[in-house]
Design a protein around this motif. Structure first.
Motif: not given
Length: 122
Positions: A50-79
């Motif tokens: 598509r010819g666009r710049l990619i910016h990776l995001i950090a998120a849990p492996a289980d993307l259905l993790t509630p947001t309030l839980t996901a924002v408290t996860l340490p780096a080792r639990e994010l992808r």
């Protein structure tokens, strides 16, 4: 290198752990043949598709993790996720969750045999 306005250190730690490359190994339902089974998208890289710049995001492996839980996860639990793999994987996980079996509810209105007999139902 671009980084988010908030939690830049966490974002950098996650990307470093994954080699500044999308973590997806097929969770998005695509084979990623060009990347040897892993998504070839790199942070601040360009897509040829598509010819666009990619910016990776950090998120849990289980993307259905509630947001309030996901924002408290340490780096080792994010992808590290590219936007395309993130969207496709989240859609696939939602679909799986919606079609997965609901816990047994058949017995919700069952009466023990003694009560059913008293009420004349047997």
């Amino acid at each position: 290198m671009s980084s988010p306005l908030a939690a830049a250190a966490l974002h950098h730690a996650v990307l470093t752990a994954h080699g500044f490359r999308c973590w997806c190994t097929g969770q998005c339902q695509r084979p990623h043949k060009k990347g040897g089974g892993r998504c070839e998208a790199e942070h601040d890289g360009w897509t040829s598709k598509r010819g666009r710049l990619i910016h990776l995001i950090a998120a849990p492996a289980d993307l259905l993790t509630p947001t309030l839980t996901a924002v408290t996860l340490p780096a080792r639990e994010l992808r590290a996720w590219c936007p395309d793999c993130y969207d496709h994987t989240r859609r696939a996980q939602r679909k799986t969750a919606a079609t997965s079996a609901v816990p047994e509810q058949d017995g919700l209105f069952d009466l023990p045999e003694s009560q059913a007999a008293v009420r004349g139902l047997l």
